[in-house]
Motif scaffolding. Structure first.
Motif, PDB file in Angstrom:
ATOM      1  N   VAL A 115      27.793  56.597 123.672  1.00  0.00           N
ATOM      2  CA  VAL A 115      27.501  57.255 122.395  1.00  0.00           C
ATOM      3  C   VAL A 115      28.115  56.457 121.249  1.00  0.00           C
ATOM      4  N   THR A 116      27.317  56.175 120.231  1.00  0.00           N
ATOM      5  CA  THR A 116      27.833  55.566 119.006  1.00  0.00           C
ATOM      6  C   THR A 116      27.992  56.679 117.968  1.00  0.00           C
ATOM      7  N   TYR A 117      29.220  56.869 117.484  1.00  0.00           N
ATOM      8  CA  TYR A 117      29.491  57.890 116.473  1.00  0.00           C
ATOM      9  C   TYR A 117      29.616  57.202 115.120  1.00  0.00           C
ATOM     10  N   LEU A 118      28.681  57.440 114.230  1.00  0.00           N
ATOM     11  CA  LEU A 118      28.722  56.805 112.909  1.00  0.00           C
ATOM     12  C   LEU A 118      29.591  57.638 111.966  1.00  0.00           C
ATOM     13  N   THR A 119      30.280  56.935 111.094  1.00  0.00           N
ATOM     14  CA  THR A 119      31.159  57.629 110.147  1.00  0.00           C
ATOM     15  C   THR A 119      30.581  57.504 108.744  1.00  0.00           C
ATOM     16  N   PRO A 120      30.470  58.597 108.012  1.00  0.00           N
ATOM     17  CA  PRO A 120      29.977  58.489 106.637  1.00  0.00           C
ATOM     18  C   PRO A 120      31.026  57.858 105.725  1.00  0.00           C
ATOM     19  N   ASP A 121      30.628  57.549 104.490  1.00  0.00           N
ATOM     20  CA  ASP A 121      31.602  56.979 103.551  1.00  0.00           C
ATOM     21  C   ASP A 121      32.521  58.089 103.023  1.00  0.00           C
ATOM     22  N   ALA A 122      33.434  57.712 102.118  1.00  0.00           N
ATOM     23  CA  ALA A 122      34.447  58.681 101.664  1.00  0.00           C
ATOM     24  C   ALA A 122      33.828  59.856 100.916  1.00  0.00           C
ATOM     25  N   GLN A 123      32.581  59.693 100.436  1.00  0.00           N
ATOM     26  CA  GLN A 123      31.881  60.805  99.761  1.00  0.00           C
ATOM     27  C   GLN A 123      31.063  61.633 100.754  1.00  0.00           C
ATOM     28  N   GLY A 124      31.107  61.248 102.021  1.00  0.00           N
ATOM     29  CA  GLY A 124      30.382  62.011 103.033  1.00  0.00           C
ATOM     30  C   GLY A 124      28.938  61.579 103.206  1.00  0.00           C
ATOM     31  N   LEU A 285      34.672  67.188  96.858  1.00  0.00           N
ATOM     32  CA  LEU A 285      34.276  66.251  97.917  1.00  0.00           C
ATOM     33  C   LEU A 285      32.786  66.384  98.188  1.00  0.00           C
ATOM     34  N   GLY A 286      32.188  65.307  98.626  1.00  0.00           N
ATOM     35  CA  GLY A 286      30.809  65.325  99.132  1.00  0.00           C
ATOM     36  C   GLY A 286      29.848  66.089  98.244  1.00  0.00           C
ATOM     37  N   GLY A 287      28.902  66.755  98.888  1.00  0.00           N
ATOM     38  CA  GLY A 287      27.969  67.592  98.145  1.00  0.00           C
ATOM     39  C   GLY A 287      26.540  67.114  98.254  1.00  0.00           C
ATOM     40  N   GLY A 288      25.627  67.994  97.883  1.00  0.00           N
ATOM     41  CA  GLY A 288      24.192  67.694  97.947  1.00  0.00           C
ATOM     42  C   GLY A 288      23.383  68.971  98.107  1.00  0.00           C
ATOM     43  N   ALA A 289      23.670  69.738  99.137  1.00  0.00           N
ATOM     44  CA  ALA A 289      22.939  70.988  99.369  1.00  0.00           C
ATOM     45  C   ALA A 289      23.403  72.025  98.342  1.00  0.00           C
ATOM     46  N   PRO A 290      22.510  72.960  97.964  1.00  0.00           N
ATOM     47  CA  PRO A 290      22.867  73.896  96.904  1.00  0.00           C
ATOM     48  C   PRO A 290      23.890  74.948  97.302  1.00  0.00           C
TER      49      PRO A 290
END
Ligand code: PLP
Length: 376
Positions: A115-124, A285-290
């Motif tokens: 399994v390759t687990y990808l990591t998002p950037d510091a903003q998610g 932190l992060g964000g996008g969905a309402p």
């Protein structure tokens, strides 16, 4: 009480409970029964399936009911690995998936998968390119969530699907859309994912019912539960008719005026960002969905904040409800400074959330900041 934890679960509206009550007490027949009440229930289940499939943007035949989002996630992982068992045993996913996917992958690892687990950037955020770069000729499954449940970031599923079709067309794509369904627009039919899992209790439906979209590229899927042949032979067990009725009613209620509701929730989120950013040491932190807002009161332990606000009748969470006080793997993946990661909390909104709820939450958080010592 001020409830700002809709990403954990949502209240069931009266109309949903009524629909369920009628099924439990009056229309209680088994949909496989051959007398009129059973035949009627079979028709009803088909109608409820159409309602939910309509909201998901897919053919009702492509939709199987499950007992929850967790089941759909596990099923998708297993089904993809089974179909592609001759292609390879490599999985690409992210380090910030819900435990339902992560644990399914960990079990697959014990069975010899890589399994390759990808990591998002510091903003998610996670780019489609990062996902595609990790795909190999032996990748059986790519499983990437649609909306992160702790940060609210929306991952580019359609773009991943397009890239995958060009790079490795046999690799199957699953998206956990438990936090995306009726929160961000998509249609399963055109999204390009082979599996889409959803759950009713995040959108005003009852707990204990979900659904899995299974796309046309999935061939002869292995039954999850062999038995009496319900759900097209894929998942046996007498249909949870009251839960399904409640799920369909919740979908119906959410669908009416959905665009306005989502726009209102997005503006509420912006308002919350404005109010909460004014508190010293708050970092958004992060964000996008309402409906999801993650932030850190950097220096103040999140569990203390949750307890303090909880004692004042304000329900928020420190990361996902499933972590029960353990440090969140999602926050850990962002590799933030300890004083920031230790103070992460999540507010999540529903159609009934008001500005007054946000104001009261912001005031309580400010009091916490001003009266408690930073301990991180
Ligand atoms: N996936 C995500 C992204 C979730 O947020 C959740 C629930 O929190 C689940 C899966 C699990 O759904 P369920 O509680 O229906 O098993």
């Amino acid at each position: 009480m001020i409830y700002l934890d809709h990403a954990a679960t949502t209240p069931v509206p009266r109309a949903v409970a009524d629909a369920m009550y009628a099924v439990l007490t009056e229309q209680f027949a088994n949909p496989s029964a051959q007398y009129p009440m059973g035949l009627e229930m079979k028709k009803q289940v088909a109608a409820w399936r159409r309602t939910i499939a309509g909201a998901l943007g897919c053919d009702p035949k492509a939709l199987a009911f499950t007992s929850c989002g967790t089941e759909g996630d596990n099923w998708a992982v297993r089904a993809a690995l089974w179909q592609n068992r001759h292609l390879g045993r490599h999985i690409v996913t992210t380090a910030v998936e819900h435990s339902a996917v992560l644990e399914a992958c960990r079990w697959a690892q014990q069975d010899g998968c890589e399994v390759t687990y990808l990591t998002p950037d510091a903003q998610g955020n996670l780019s489609a390119q990062a996902v595609l770069d990790a795909v190999r000729p032996d990748t059986a499954l790519v499983s990437i969530m649609m909306v992160n449940n702790e940060l609210g970031n929306v991952f580019p599923i359609a773009e991943i699907a397009r890239g995958l079709a060009a790079k490795n067309p046999k690799t199957l794509l699953h998206t956990d859309a438990v936090q995306g369904f009726l929160e961000v627009p998509f249609a399963a039919r055109t999204l390009g994912a082979d599996f889409v899992s959803v759950s009713a209790h995040k959108i005003g439906g009852p707990k204990g019912i979900g659904a899995l979209y299974v796309g046309p590229r999935v061939r002869n899927p292995r039954p999850l539960l062999p038995g009496g042949g319900q759900e097209d032979g894929l998942r046996s067990g007498t249909e949870a008719t009251a839960q399904i009725a409640g799920f369909a009613k919740a979908v119906e209620l959410r669908l009416s005026g959905l665009e306005e509701t989502l726009a209102r929730m997005a503006s509420l989120r912006d308002y919350a960002v404005e109010q909460l950013s004014a508190i010293p040491d708050v970092q958004i932190l992060g964000g996008g969905a309402p409906h999801i807002l993650a932030l850190s009161l950097a220096g103040w332990p999140s569990q203390n904040i949750v307890n303090d606000l909880g004692a004042q009748g304000i329900c928020i969470s420190a990361g996902s409800a499933c972590h029960q006080g353990k440090p969140s793997h999602v926050v850990a993946a962002l590799k933030l400074a300890k004083r920031v990661s230790g103070g992460v909390i999540r507010l999540s909104f529903g159609p009934e959330t008001t500005r007054d709820d946000i104001d009261q939450c912001a005031a309580a958080l400010r009091r916490h900041h001003d009266t408690r010592m930073p301990m991180l």
